[in-house]
Design a protein around this motif. Structure first.
Motif, PDB file in Angstrom:
ATOM      1  N   LEU A 178      -6.274 -30.212 -43.439  1.00  0.00           N
ATOM      2  CA  LEU A 178      -5.775 -29.765 -42.132  1.00  0.00           C
ATOM      3  C   LEU A 178      -4.375 -29.174 -42.251  1.00  0.00           C
ATOM      4  CD1 LEU A 178      -5.915 -29.768 -38.951  1.00  0.00           C
ATOM      5  CD2 LEU A 178      -4.899 -32.051 -39.057  1.00  0.00           C
ATOM      6  N   LEU A 179      -3.481 -29.865 -42.995  1.00  0.00           N
ATOM      7  CA  LEU A 179      -2.093 -29.411 -43.115  1.00  0.00           C
ATOM      8  C   LEU A 179      -1.992 -28.106 -43.911  1.00  0.00           C
ATOM      9  CD1 LEU A 179      -0.341 -32.845 -43.848  1.00  0.00           C
ATOM     10  CD2 LEU A 179      -0.320 -31.568 -41.700  1.00  0.00           C
ATOM     11  N   LEU A 180      -2.823 -27.966 -44.946  1.00  0.00           N
ATOM     12  CA  LEU A 180      -2.747 -26.770 -45.789  1.00  0.00           C
ATOM     13  C   LEU A 180      -3.457 -25.574 -45.170  1.00  0.00           C
ATOM     14  CD1 LEU A 180      -3.253 -28.388 -49.317  1.00  0.00           C
ATOM     15  CD2 LEU A 180      -1.144 -27.424 -48.397  1.00  0.00           C
ATOM     16  N   ARG A 181      -4.264 -25.811 -44.169  1.00  0.00           N
ATOM     17  CA  ARG A 181      -4.925 -24.705 -43.469  1.00  0.00           C
ATOM     18  C   ARG A 181      -4.209 -24.325 -42.184  1.00  0.00           C
ATOM     19  NH1 ARG A 181     -11.249 -26.601 -44.577  1.00  0.00           N
ATOM     20  NH2 ARG A 181     -11.325 -25.753 -46.715  1.00  0.00           N
ATOM     21  N   SER A 182      -3.147 -25.061 -41.878  1.00  0.00           N
ATOM     22  CA  SER A 182      -2.371 -24.749 -40.678  1.00  0.00           C
ATOM     23  C   SER A 182      -1.190 -23.844 -41.032  1.00  0.00           C
ATOM     24  CB  SER A 182      -1.849 -26.043 -40.036  1.00  0.00           C
ATOM     25  OG  SER A 182      -0.890 -25.757 -39.044  1.00  0.00           O
ATOM     26  N   GLU A 183      -1.009 -22.786 -40.295  1.00  0.00           N
ATOM     27  CA  GLU A 183       0.108 -21.857 -40.558  1.00  0.00           C
ATOM     28  C   GLU A 183       1.454 -22.540 -40.354  1.00  0.00           C
ATOM     29  OE1 GLU A 183      -0.346 -18.443 -38.132  1.00  0.00           O
ATOM     30  OE2 GLU A 183      -2.174 -17.725 -39.136  1.00  0.00           O
ATOM     31  N   LYS A 184       1.481 -23.579 -39.528  1.00  0.00           N
ATOM     32  CA  LYS A 184       2.751 -24.239 -39.206  1.00  0.00           C
ATOM     33  C   LYS A 184       3.289 -25.073 -40.366  1.00  0.00           C
ATOM     34  CE  LYS A 184       1.301 -24.768 -34.371  1.00  0.00           C
ATOM     35  NZ  LYS A 184       0.915 -25.764 -33.337  1.00  0.00           N
ATOM     36  N   THR A 185       2.391 -25.532 -41.240  1.00  0.00           N
ATOM     37  CA  THR A 185       2.816 -26.475 -42.282  1.00  0.00           C
ATOM     38  C   THR A 185       2.591 -25.983 -43.705  1.00  0.00           C
ATOM     39  OG1 THR A 185       0.670 -27.541 -42.027  1.00  0.00           O
ATOM     40  CG2 THR A 185       2.532 -28.562 -40.884  1.00  0.00           C
ATOM     41  N   CYS A 186       1.608 -25.117 -43.907  1.00  0.00           N
ATOM     42  CA  CYS A 186       1.179 -24.781 -45.266  1.00  0.00           C
ATOM     43  C   CYS A 186       2.316 -24.270 -46.145  1.00  0.00           C
ATOM     44  CB  CYS A 186       0.054 -23.749 -45.219  1.00  0.00           C
ATOM     45  SG  CYS A 186      -0.518 -23.267 -46.866  1.00  0.00           S
ATOM     46  N   GLN A 187       3.025 -23.243 -45.675  1.00  0.00           N
ATOM     47  CA  GLN A 187       4.050 -22.613 -46.524  1.00  0.00           C
ATOM     48  C   GLN A 187       5.147 -23.603 -46.920  1.00  0.00           C
ATOM     49  OE1 GLN A 187       5.874 -19.135 -44.850  1.00  0.00           O
ATOM     50  NE2 GLN A 187       7.134 -18.744 -46.626  1.00  0.00           N
ATOM     51  N   SER A 188       5.624 -24.378 -45.943  1.00  0.00           N
ATOM     52  CA  SER A 188       6.721 -25.321 -46.223  1.00  0.00           C
ATOM     53  C   SER A 188       6.295 -26.388 -47.227  1.00  0.00           C
ATOM     54  CB  SER A 188       7.179 -26.003 -44.926  1.00  0.00           C
ATOM     55  OG  SER A 188       7.618 -25.044 -44.003  1.00  0.00           O
ATOM     56  N   LEU A 189       5.082 -26.897 -47.069  1.00  0.00           N
ATOM     57  CA  LEU A 189       4.606 -27.947 -47.970  1.00  0.00           C
ATOM     58  C   LEU A 189       4.436 -27.418 -49.389  1.00  0.00           C
ATOM     59  CD1 LEU A 189       1.937 -29.684 -45.690  1.00  0.00           C
ATOM     60  CD2 LEU A 189       4.228 -30.500 -46.232  1.00  0.00           C
ATOM     61  N   VAL A 190       3.822 -26.230 -49.507  1.00  0.00           N
ATOM     62  CA  VAL A 190       3.582 -25.671 -50.838  1.00  0.00           C
ATOM     63  C   VAL A 190       4.898 -25.335 -51.524  1.00  0.00           C
ATOM     64  CG1 VAL A 190       2.537 -23.756 -52.111  1.00  0.00           C
ATOM     65  CG2 VAL A 190       1.300 -24.810 -50.219  1.00  0.00           C
ATOM     66  N   LEU A 191       5.841 -24.757 -50.782  1.00  0.00           N
ATOM     67  CA  LEU A 191       7.140 -24.395 -51.374  1.00  0.00           C
ATOM     68  C   LEU A 191       7.905 -25.643 -51.818  1.00  0.00           C
ATOM     69  CD1 LEU A 191       8.388 -21.491 -49.072  1.00  0.00           C
ATOM     70  CD2 LEU A 191       7.616 -21.346 -51.445  1.00  0.00           C
ATOM     71  N   THR A 192       7.771 -26.730 -51.059  1.00  0.00           N
ATOM     72  CA  THR A 192       8.442 -27.981 -51.450  1.00  0.00           C
ATOM     73  C   THR A 192       7.891 -28.496 -52.769  1.00  0.00           C
ATOM     74  OG1 THR A 192       8.764 -28.576 -49.127  1.00  0.00           O
ATOM     75  CG2 THR A 192       8.993 -30.343 -50.736  1.00  0.00           C
ATOM     76  N   VAL A 193       6.565 -28.543 -52.881  1.00  0.00           N
ATOM     77  CA  VAL A 193       5.942 -29.072 -54.100  1.00  0.00           C
ATOM     78  C   VAL A 193       6.270 -28.178 -55.288  1.00  0.00           C
ATOM     79  CG1 VAL A 193       3.751 -29.608 -55.218  1.00  0.00           C
ATOM     80  CG2 VAL A 193       4.108 -30.253 -52.838  1.00  0.00           C
ATOM     81  N   LEU A 194       6.185 -26.853 -55.110  1.00  0.00           N
ATOM     82  CA  LEU A 194       6.487 -25.937 -56.219  1.00  0.00           C
ATOM     83  C   LEU A 194       7.965 -26.007 -56.599  1.00  0.00           C
ATOM     84  CD1 LEU A 194       4.397 -22.775 -55.222  1.00  0.00           C
ATOM     85  CD2 LEU A 194       3.859 -24.481 -56.961  1.00  0.00           C
ATOM     86  N   GLY A 195       8.834 -26.145 -55.607  1.00  0.00           N
ATOM     87  CA  GLY A 195      10.267 -26.254 -55.887  1.00  0.00           C
ATOM     88  C   GLY A 195      10.598 -27.514 -56.670  1.00  0.00           C
ATOM     89  N   THR A 196       9.900 -28.597 -56.328  1.00  0.00           N
ATOM     90  CA  THR A 196      10.162 -29.876 -56.995  1.00  0.00           C
ATOM     91  C   THR A 196       9.840 -29.806 -58.481  1.00  0.00           C
ATOM     92  OG1 THR A 196       9.580 -30.975 -54.927  1.00  0.00           O
ATOM     93  CG2 THR A 196       9.726 -32.364 -56.863  1.00  0.00           C
ATOM     94  N   LEU A 197       8.902 -28.934 -58.875  1.00  0.00           N
ATOM     95  CA  LEU A 197       8.556 -28.802 -60.290  1.00  0.00           C
ATOM     96  C   LEU A 197       9.778 -28.484 -61.141  1.00  0.00           C
ATOM     97  CD1 LEU A 197       5.233 -26.739 -60.146  1.00  0.00           C
ATOM     98  CD2 LEU A 197       5.464 -29.152 -60.726  1.00  0.00           C
ATOM     99  N   SER A 198      10.714 -27.723 -60.581  1.00  0.00           N
ATOM    100  CA  SER A 198      11.862 -27.280 -61.387  1.00  0.00           C
ATOM    101  C   SER A 198      13.207 -27.754 -60.842  1.00  0.00           C
ATOM    102  CB  SER A 198      11.859 -25.748 -61.513  1.00  0.00           C
ATOM    103  OG  SER A 198      11.836 -25.153 -60.241  1.00  0.00           O
TER     104      SER A 198
END
Length: 1196
Positions: free
Chosen positions: A1013-1033
């Motif tokens: 639900l969160l990853l298919r919602s425009e309100k949350t998807c980008q922020s969540l994905v960018l957080t996880v990808l940012g945390t990698l580095s």
């Protein structure tokens, strides 16, 4: 070959080396000389010749000769492939001449340096191109003791590089040498054995004739043989160790009683008995239970230390490790393949017991794990010989629970006194206290285990100990270091450990004896609060006998013990009398710490009994309730504190859970909450919850601090009482666990979509109306940090919103053992009192909100507009609140709140919360990590970081990890582990070290329904994905590892949904590569990131050519390798997370130039070793008699 040029060059080098080590030389001159030496080492073609000239020249100093050997080693390590065959022969022949001459030096570091020169050549030449090596080594041994030492050191350094540490750069050469060693190990081992026998004999002869120099030389050889054997016995075949009917084990056991060789012999034997491997191989270690070997072990264990010195003490530590190793092997073998109790088992237990009864706490503690293992063993725990030793073990271990005062006498050196060992072992009282508490915990665990197998033994000991303490006359003025108190504390701990397992034992102690003890405790009237507190622990432990006696034990005529039914009121009376304990001269405001503790202990004991034995208390519920009501009167004689009143109500709520009647329980909860409801209404009507200004006025934050009777003090007290009572009600009230009882009691109101019953909490009707007040209070906590609120904060309270010093110390890892201040009322400043009030109230509110989801369930989540209400309260003004206030919101409240939310409410409750939170968090964390990077850059220049900067770094690290944990719960599900649940606020290890290896597999994570639900919602998807990808580095390897396990499932879902474009795909690939660059130095991170990288490339490459372009930007990439990877991918896509090893290896090869390395590896000079022609593996033949002459190896 050493001409005049080399001699002159060597003389210059010798002067330069002397200059680098001269304390009188100027720093610039030392640096210049050092650079000259290094330059010569790297560039001169005469490096080996000059090195030999220096090393062989006795006219040079030890420093210069050592440098000469370093030059030779450097040539072999880094230039062996570049120099001519003649030069190789020159180095080889002269190195062996130096070894055979033995005149290099008696200094250990010189022998080590020469042995390393030979080993480096061996690693490059043997056995294929140096078949005569072992004959040369054998010849050298004949020349004398020093030569023998050097030969042994060559063997040791070789096996360290080849087998133990496996640091040999060429894998093929390592296999060659390993094969050569193993093929001829029988001869090598026989050679070692004969050396020991020969030189031990010579040592004893020379010692008897008082030829000390010769004896010392032979002694050194024996020690080096044992050291060398230690490097072999860990990995060689067991058949070599057991050759000649276990001759090696016999020799080692005999040497345990020889003061000259016992330490290296113990080290060698320890490696043997702690071997891993097949059980069949380890069975031969039972040889150590034969008469001669076990007698040696027992006599060594029982030898007393005459004078306390480091060598003897270290030997004792090593010896107990040997015994524990033998015991561990026995535990593995006993019961397998008909293996039973070995001969001389009782002697073995005698040896272990000698350590358990030793004055040293450390030695006793080292023996404890073996006792624990044997007690838990299915067969050993039932063995009659073993059980006969339990009474002796109890007798010598129980006194170890008594903490000894740290000795102040530095000259204490009596080996029979525990204090001497304490002083010898620990440098400070803090260090000793930390270790003691660890020992106490481990000993207590063993007592619990002992009770399961021998309950009568353990209980009888505790019974006698308790009776003895109860007969000691009453004393006052006891402090926490008083021997009387320390004994009572140890006793209570022991009794609690034993009786916590008594119900698991098949043969239980007599109920009558337990009730008799309980009666004695109830009769005992200690006048000191510290003793009273420990007595309460004993009463709590003995409560189990009331449970055991219920219904089957009536009072006998003339019986000392009374029935459980008649004792229960007396127990409760004792607890309540401790609850109102107040010595003369102390009022509610002037109570000492000890008095406060005993009262809180009594209140907590009611809760503990309510949790463990609620059915015992249920028949007397009304009497308990009346007593609690009478004690809780305001300004009554009991003068209960707010915390004590709340704790008593919690105990009643716990008992009421067993009414199994919804209406009755709900009515009771309403009565418990009645007073708090009135106060909540009063506070709300006063306008305190309207906003920050009104609240600050209500609690006095905008007024001058008052040290005496503060008019706002009652407001603060009422507020704390209301919040804590509400928290207690939420945590303690529940429906019956049994579905049938829940249905009969009226708790079940519906069924879920899956057909499971939906229960209602009897507290819900009384808690839900108060939630708006709690949310308003939380909103105000956030608003207090706004500039408008800060402007009206009184100057006397500036800093009351800062982090508490204890919390800072926790984060910085500065918390150790703090000695308690006894019976003194510490004066707390008004600022500190306000700070404690605000911090405590803040945390209580979030613990309340974190618990309310799991407690109320659908009664909470079905409330209209709950999601938006949380956004406008809990998440209000987030941009103003500091990280240490944001952490409880994430960790304590939101994580539990999301975890407990039923699926039907994901969209209406959780989606609005995450839609608001996610963009704020990604922005905040990005900014924080940018600041951390800037600070680190500044630190590197200034070499100066103040405590505040370090604190900011650690807080950022903690917040990131906790937010990633939250995202894991939201995106893939999971559990609230004990370490991370809403009731704990302890920080995890926030170091910058590599993360601990984890068993989590990349294939174990799948996006949950909420995650979808969160990853298919425009309100949350980008922020969540960018957080996880940012945390990698981001600069935190632990957070990066956590994010690695989330990235794969996230990207798989996005690819399946076809929501990515080329730019996004390139960003994802780049994020993984950035993570590898920063965290690739850690093996755990590297492995996970490589697996992830190969997965991501395989997922994205077929659709997005942009990822290919990203990979092409890797410095020094080989296009052929990238093409091979593409071909592999186009062949067949891996299913799920399973990445073929070939693809992962290719990906690693492609990214090898990117993978980060630790500072220690960054400037390491590369060593290259060329492979030699493959060895022909000889056919297995019938074993012949071993001839212990190394010259026959490879003679063919």
């Amino acid at each position: 070959m050493a001409g005049p040029d080399v001699a002159a060059l060597a003389a210059d080098l010798a002067r330069a080396v002397e200059l680098t080590m001269s304390p009188t030389a100027a720093q610039a001159d030392r640096l210049k000389a050092y650079n000259a030496c290094e330059s010569f080492k790297e560039t001169s073609p005469l490096c080996a010749e000059a090195g030999l000239f220096l090393a062989a020249g006795t006219q040079h100093s030890i420093l210069s000769r050592h440098f000469g050997l370093q030059l030779m080693e450097h040539t072999v390590k880094y230039r062996w492939t570049q120099i001519s065959q003649n030069e190789k022969l020159f180095i080889k022949e002269n190195a062996m001449k130096l070894l055979a001459a033995g005149g290099i030096s008696d200094e250990p570091h010189m022998k080590d340096a020469l042995s390393r020169v030979v080993v480096e050549m061996v690693k490059r030449e043997w056995p294929q191109q140096w078949p005569g090596l072992l004959a040369e080594l054998s010849d050298a041994c004949v020349c004398g003791e020093i030569q023998t030492e050097l030969v042994l050191m060559v063997f040791l350094r070789l096996v360290e590089d080849v087998a133990l540490l496996q640091t040999l750069e060429s894998n093929q050469r390592r296999k060659d040498i390993y094969q050569a060693l193993t093929t001829n190990m029988a001869v090598i081992f026989e050679f070692f054995l004969q050396l020991i026998e020969l030189h031990v004999g010579q040592f004893r002869v020379c010692s008897e004739t008082e030829n000390q120099p010769k004896a010392a030389a032979h002694g050194r050889v024996v020690q080096v043989v044992l050291l060398t054997l230690t490097g072999f016995v860990e990995w060689v075949s067991m058949s070599h160790i057991m050759a000649r009917n276990g001759r090696l084990l016999q020799i080692l056991c005999l040497l345990l009683n020889d003061n000259s060789f016992q330490c290296p012999a113990a080290e060698c034997l320890s490696q043997i008995v702690n071997r891993k491997g097949k059980l069949e191989e380890r069975k031969s270690l039972m040889f150590l239970f034969n008469d001669e070997a076990i007698q040696c072990l027992v006599s060594a264990a029982k030898v007393s230390i005459i004078t306390l010195n480091e060598q003897d003490y270290l030997f004792k530590k090593k010896l107990i490790q040997i015994l524990c190793g033998i015991g561990t092997q026995l535990c593995s073998l006993w019961g397998k393949d008909g293996m039973q109790r070995p001969s001389n088992y009782s002697l073995f237990l005698d040896a272990i017991l000698a350590f358990s009864s030793h004055p040293s706490l450390t030695l006793s503690h080292l023996a404890n794990p073996l006792w624990n293992s044997m007690m838990k063993h299915e067969h050993i725990s039932r063995d009659q010989v073993f059980l006969s030793y339990i009474p002796q073990w109890v007798q010598c271990t129980a006194p170890k629970l008594i903490k000894l005062t740290y000795p102040t006498n530095k000259n204490s050196n009596n080996p029979n006194e525990a204090a001497s060992y304490t002083r010898f072992e620990f440098d400070s009282e803090e260090e000793y206290s930390i270790y003691f508490h660890r020992c106490k915990s481990d000993f207590s665990d063993s007592f619990r285990q002992a009770t399961v197998i021998a309950p009568i033994v353990t209980f009888s000991y505790a019974e006698q100990w308790l009776i003895k303490c109860l007969q000691v006359p009453n004393i006052t003025g006891v402090n926490t270091t008083d021997p009387v108190y320390l004994e009572w504390e140890a006793l209570s701990n022991c009794l609690e450990s034993i009786l916590s397992r008594v119900l698991q034992a098949q043969e239980r102690p007599s109920v009558q004896s337990g009730l008799t003890l309980l009666q004695m405790c109830l009769t005992y009237q200690p006048v000191d609060p510290l003793i009273l507190s420990t007595l309460l622990t004993c009463i709590s432990a003995l409560f189990v006998f009331l449970s055991m006696s219920s219904g089957h034990m009536a009072p006998a005529i003339n019986s000392v013990a009374m029935s459980g039914a008649s004792l229960l009121p007396q127990v409760l009376e004792k607890i309540f009398s401790a609850l109102v304990y107040s010595p003369p001269g102390q009022s509610k405001d002037s109570r000492s710490r000890a008095v406060k503790n005993v009262r809180r202990h009594a209140a907590s004991l009611m809760v503990k009994i309510g949790v463990k034995y609620p059915l015992l208390l249920l028949p007397v519920f009304d009497q308990i309730r009346v007593t609690v009501d009478n004690l809780s009167h305001h300004n009554g004689p009991a003068q209960l504190s707010m915390l004590e009143r709340v704790t008593l109500q919690e105990a009643l709520l716990l008992i009421s859970n067993h009414f199994c009647d919804y209406d009755r329980q709900s009515t009771f909860v309403r009565e418990v909450m009645r007073e708090a409801n009135v106060q909540w209404t009063s506070i709300a009507n006063s306008g305190a919850f309207k906003g920050a200004v009104e609240f600050m006025n209500f609690v006095g934050l905008n007024k001058t601090p008052v040290s005496g009777d503060d008019p706002c003090g009652i407001n603060r007290s009422n507020l704390v009482y209301c919040v804590n009572l509400l928290l207690g009600t939420v945590k303690r009230c529940n429906w019956p666990e049994d579905p049938e009882r829940a249905t009969r009691g009226g708790f079940v109101v519906a069924l879920t979509e899956a057909g499971n019953p939906v229960c209602r909490n009897p507290a819900a009707p009384h808690i839900v109306p108060l939630l708006p007040h709690i949310l308003s209070l939380i909103r105000i906590f956030n608003e207090i940090f706004t500039p408008e609120a800060q402007a009206i904060l009184h100057d006397g309270f500036k800093g009351c919103l800062n982090m508490q010093e204890l919390e800072k110390a926790n984060l910085l890892g500065l918390v150790g053992h703090v000695s308690e201040v006894n019976d003194t009322q510490t004066n707390i400043s008004t600022l500190e009192r306000m700070q404690r009030f605000l911090c405590g109230l803040h945390e209580s509110c979030y613990h309340l909100m974190g618990s309310v989801g799991s407690s109320l369930g659908r009664d909470l989540y079905s409330l209209p507009d709950l999601g938006p209400a949380i956004v406008t309260s809990v998440l209000a003004c987030l941009q103003y609140i500091p990280d240490y206030r944001l952490r409880p919101i994430i960790r304590v409240f939101l994580k539990a709140f999301i975890y407990s939310c039923p699926q039907p409410f994901y969209e209406v409750v959780l989606l609005p919360i995450m839609a608001y939170l996610a963009p704020l968090m990604v922005s905040r964390l990005n900014t924080k990590w940018q600041q951390v990077s800037e600070l680190r850059g500044k630190e590197a220049q200034d070499d100066n970081a103040d405590a505040q900067e370090v604190l900011e770094d650690i807080l950022t690290r903690a917040l990131t990890r906790e937010y990633i944990d939250l995202l894991k719960v939201a995106l893939v599900g999971g559990s609230l582990t004990p370490e991370n649940n809403q009731d704990t606020m302890e920080t995890e290890d926030l170091s910058m070290d590599a993360p601990t290896p984890t068993r989590t597999n990349l294939s174990s994570e799948v996006i949950s329904d909420l995650g979808t639900l969160l990853l298919r919602s425009e309100k949350t998807c980008q922020s969540l994905v960018l957080t996880v990808l940012g945390t990698l580095s981001w600069i935190d390897s632990n957070a990066s590892l956590k994010a690695t396990f989330l990235t794969g499932p996230i990207i798989r879902l996005l690819v399946a949904d076809n929501t990515l474009n080329g730019e996004m795909a390139a960003h994802i690939m780049a994020a993984v590569l950035n993570g590898l660059t920063l965290h690739g130095q850690h093996d755990v991170n590297q492995g996970s990131l490589l697996t992830l990288g190969a997965q991501i490339y395989e997922l994205l490459r077929p659709t997005f050519p942009e990822v290919y372009a990203v990979m092409q930007q890797i410095p020094g990439i080989n296009p052929v390798d990238l093409q091979k990877l593409d071909e592999r991918i186009s062949g067949q896509t891996s299913k799920g997370n399973k990445v073929e090893k070939v693809k992962k290896d290719l990906f690693k090869k492609i990214t090898s130039t990117l993978i980060g390395r630790s500072v220690g590896q960054l400037f390491k000079k590369e060593v290259k070793i060329q492979d030699l022609p493959r060895l022909a593996i000889p056919e297995r033949s019938v074993r012949k008699e071993v001839i212990p002459d190394l010259r026959n190896i490879f003679s063919a």
